[in-house]
Scaffold this motif. Structure first.
Motif, PDB file in Angstrom:
ATOM      1  N   TRP A   1      24.759  38.988 -14.176  1.00  0.00           N
ATOM      2  CA  TRP A   1      25.061  40.107 -13.337  1.00  0.00           C
ATOM      3  C   TRP A   1      23.654  40.794 -12.973  1.00  0.00           C
ATOM      4  O   TRP A   1      23.484  41.051 -11.906  1.00  0.00           O
TER       5      TRP A   1
ATOM      6  N   MET B   1      31.585  39.846  -4.845  1.00  0.00           N
ATOM      7  CA  MET B   1      30.428  39.386  -6.062  1.00  0.00           C
ATOM      8  C   MET B   1      29.324  40.373  -6.197  1.00  0.00           C
ATOM      9  O   MET B   1      29.258  40.610  -7.363  1.00  0.00           O
TER      10      MET B   1
ATOM     11  N   THR C   1      27.180  34.298 -10.321  1.00  0.00           N
ATOM     12  CA  THR C   1      28.675  34.968 -10.778  1.00  0.00           C
ATOM     13  C   THR C   1      29.337  34.228 -11.571  1.00  0.00           C
ATOM     14  O   THR C   1      29.892  34.413 -12.583  1.00  0.00           O
TER      15      THR C   1
ATOM     16  N   ALA D   1      29.016  42.726  -9.611  1.00  0.00           N
ATOM     17  CA  ALA D   1      27.520  42.697 -10.386  1.00  0.00           C
ATOM     18  C   ALA D   1      27.103  43.932 -10.567  1.00  0.00           C
ATOM     19  O   ALA D   1      26.885  44.364 -11.767  1.00  0.00           O
TER      20      ALA D   1
END
Length: 717
Positions: free
Chosen positions: A175, A199, A170, A203
């Motif tokens: 991503w 997170m 991250t 993504a």
């Protein structure tokens, strides 16, 4: 519920999506039915404490194996450190997991001889020395046959390693790698906490997997009872999703206990997102007026330029220009940037405050190129009037300097027309040369040809006419009459030198002197934007008019013999760079840089006959019976209407500029009828900036039979 999900086939994301989209089913229940171990149904606060949710089974598996029974290693570790609070919390956790569990009687006793003390291992775990911890465990396993570290320790190590990997991806913005890691690295629901879920959702959003991201955010909201987690989840969603997707999340939130919304503290952020979506045309309806008023109060109290500017752009979009002006001014006063100044200049322009808009755009031209372009555009309309107004010498010099710095073709052709229409033909040629080099469009080349003819430079004049044959009918009209009446211009008189002030010369360029033509409209006078058309020759006898045309054509062709058509190179021969890269003569002089174009290999001699170009109207000589070669697509007739007279295609930047209420001032735009007039009305011929006005255009008639056998046919290149 969906079928069983394979743990290594994107199970984590599929589980969350299935649970989020199944009404009345929690995440823990989805995990249980899918065959996956899971803690996703628990309260995020419980997740951080390692506590189970009420809905999950009392006995649950750990990663990769079945837990043989209560694991009291962590309990004994806390007891060895005499951390009573943690001991009590761990006992409570084990009793919820295993009903009837009782702590060992020797909990606070020292270890028996032969047991492996895990205290050093937990110390390494607490210090985040995971690599050293793995090596120590391997060493202990080799020294103590049959010994294995506690499952509690290994579970926590696994979680910490996984969390570190996801956090690292991250932080690096990788991503796609993060999504692949989640889908393929054997993650399961047991390993997750809300930070990890955030997170992963980010993504997914940043890799354009919007549906999966929305489902994951929705799953977090549905499983959470913690108000802080709920608010933080919405904030993170607004940071990575479109507002339309955030509205979907908001619709899933149940009301609070008192019937009010659970996200009142987020209304400022939500309104900000709705305003931004409206500005970007992602939202058709305006945000509620009460919410906008509340956001205005917030922006006014915060005195942050970004918030003030957002309100200003919102009012500008709604065409409330007077309010927008006040908000833009407030944003500038509180440290607004060049984009805020750009909005301020556009708003001043829409309100008809052209001089003020010019000053703002010029002052902010360096940090934002859009302001430089706007500065050129603001004064261009007055510079290109057929009867130019008086403009101060310092403003002309400033405009010329900015034009040279930006290598602006629009600015150069505007200065060229201003100089030409105020009888400064040598200065007009200077600027038209640069305009033809930087932006060789029809109006620019036409002005260049006019300046060459005025200065009696025959050779370059005929070269430019031959080069643009088939492309620019206006240039060819200088060789063939258009049968319109053209009254003499002020520059045809003997007092032409008195119609302008002195020019201002600088290193590498010269700006025209101010025009001083009697009867000229004042600077920025909207009533002078349109020019009257000229009277066309009339003939009551078509047959006699045709005979006159025949004689006129014969005279013209005799005068053009050997000059038109001739073979010339089609490349633009003019090459100029912006002001900082020029020498005193204005020519390219960078060492080792050849400004000329590399010639095409093996190019044959240019033909005399021009090919028809789609989108271009008829050439002037076609009315005498001559024609061009067919276009590359076989088209033989002239395009009608030509591309220059067609409406801008929807969705293009040209169409967006024409639709901008500040393009020509909101008031004048609203009062101006459609350019093409009413249905069935003759089309108005588009006027080139600064050029003599023409009569209304009519459809070209079929060419008459050729009558000049002694002249090569067709007469164009």
């Amino acid at each position: 519920m969906p079928a069983k999900i394979k743990p290594r086939d994107g199970a984590f994301i599929a589980l969350l999506v299935a649970a989020a989209l199944t009404p009345g089913v929690g995440l823990a229940a989805a995990a249980a039915e899918s065959g996956l171990p899971g803690q996703l149904g628990k309260n995020p606060a419980q997740q951080h404490r390692g506590e189970p949710a009420a809905s999950e089974p009392a006995h649950k598996p750990v990663i990769g194996e079945e837990a043989p029974g209560p694991d009291d290693y962590a309990l004994r570790y806390y007891a060895s450190l005499n951390q009573t609070n943690r001991v009590n919390a761990e006992i409570s956790r084990l009793q919820r997991l295993y009903p009837g569990y009782e702590p060992p009687a020797d909990l606070y006793s020292k270890q028996t001889e032969g047991d492996v003390d895990e205290t050093p291992l937990w110390t390494l775990y607490t210090a985040n020395k995971l690599d050293e911890l793995r090596k120590t465990i391997a060493s202990l396993e080799s020294e103590n046959a049959g010994w294995k570290p506690s499952s509690d320790l290994m579970l926590k190590v696994r979680r910490k390693e996984m969390r570190g990997r996801i956090a690292s991806l991250t932080q690096e913005g990788r991503w796609q790698d993060l999504v692949e890691f989640v889908k393929t690295d054997g993650l399961n629901a047991t390993d997750q906490d809300v930070d990890i879920e955030w997170m992963i959702a980010e993504a997914l959003a940043r890799t354009k997997q919007t549906n999966e991201a929305v489902a994951l955010f929705k799953a977090i909201l549905m499983s959470s009872k913690d108000q802080q987690i709920l608010i933080a989840t919405l904030q993170k969603a607004m940071g990575v999703l479109r507002m339309a997707d955030v509205e979907t999340l908001l619709a899933t939130l149940p009301p609070g206990a008192d019937g009010s919304s659970q996200y009142q503290s987020l209304m400022t952020d939500i309104t900000r997102g709705r305003i931004a979506a409206y500005l970007h045309d992602e939202r058709a309806e305006e945000p509620p007026a009460a919410d906008v008023a509340s956001f205005e109060n917030y922006a006014r109290e915060s005195r942050e330029s970004d918030q003030l500017g957002l309100v200003a752009w919102y009012d500008y979009k709604r065409r409330d220009f007077r309010n927008a002006l006040e908000w833009f001014k407030a944003a500038i006063e509180n440290g607004g940037d060049a984009m805020i100044a750009h909005g301020l200049a556009h708003t001043l322009r829409a309100l008809g405050k052209m001089r003020e808009a010019e000053e703002v755009a010029y002052a902010w031209r360096t940090p934002l190129v859009n302001n430089g372009i706007l500065f050129v555009d603001l004064l261009e309309r007055d510079l290109t009037r057929e009867t130019p107004p008086f403009i101060e010498s310092d403003r002309l010099a400033r405009y010329a300097r900015a034009t040279m710095e930006m290598a602006s073709g629009e600015g150069a052709q505007a200065l060229g027309w201003y100089a030409f229409n105020s009888c400064q033909f040598d200065i007009a040629l200077f600027w038209f040369e640069r305009a033809a080099a930087w932006l060789p469009k029809d109006a620019t080349v036409y002005g260049y040809a006019l300046a060459l003819r005025r200065l009696k430079q025959e050779k370059p004049f005929y070269e430019i006419a031959n080069r643009y044959d088939g492309l620019d009918a206006k240039v060819i009209e200088l060789l063939f009459p258009d049968n319109y009446y053209h009254p003499p211009s002020p520059c045809d008189g003997k007092n032409a030198a008195q119609l302008h002030g002195p020019a201002v010369r600088a290193l590498g360029y010269v700006s025209p002197g101010p025009a001083m033509i009697p009867g000229a409209a004042p600077n920025y006078d909207p009533s002078a934007y349109s020019s009257p058309t000229r009277d066309q020759k009339n003939s009551s006898d078509p047959a006699s008019q045709a005979a006159v045309d025949e004689l006129e054509a014969a005279r013209i062709l005799r005068n053009l013999k050997g000059k038109f058509p001739v073979a010339v190179i089609s490349d633009n021969p003019l090459r100029f760079l912006p002001l900082p890269l020029q020498n005193g003569a204005g020519r390219q002089t960078l060492p080792g840089l050849d400004p000329s174009l590399r010639p095409d290999p093996g190019r044959a001699s240019m033909p005399l006959v021009a090919r028809r170009v789609p989108g271009v109207g008829a050439m002037p000589y076609e009315r005498y019976g001559f024609s061009l070669l067919p276009a590359w697509n076989g088209q033989e007739a002239a395009s009608w209407p030509p591309a220059s007279m067609q409406i801008a295609p929807a969705g293009t930047q040209w169409a967006n500029q024409e639709a901008d209420p500040a393009h020509s001032g909101a008031a004048s735009l609203d009062a101006t009828p459609n350019y093409y007039g009413s249905v069935g009305a003759p089309l108005a011929s588009p006027q080139f900036p600064g050029a003599p006005a023409r009569a209304a255009a009519t459809r070209p008639t079929a060419p008459r039979p050729a009558a000049y056998g002694q002249y090569p046919q067709p007469v164009s290149r």
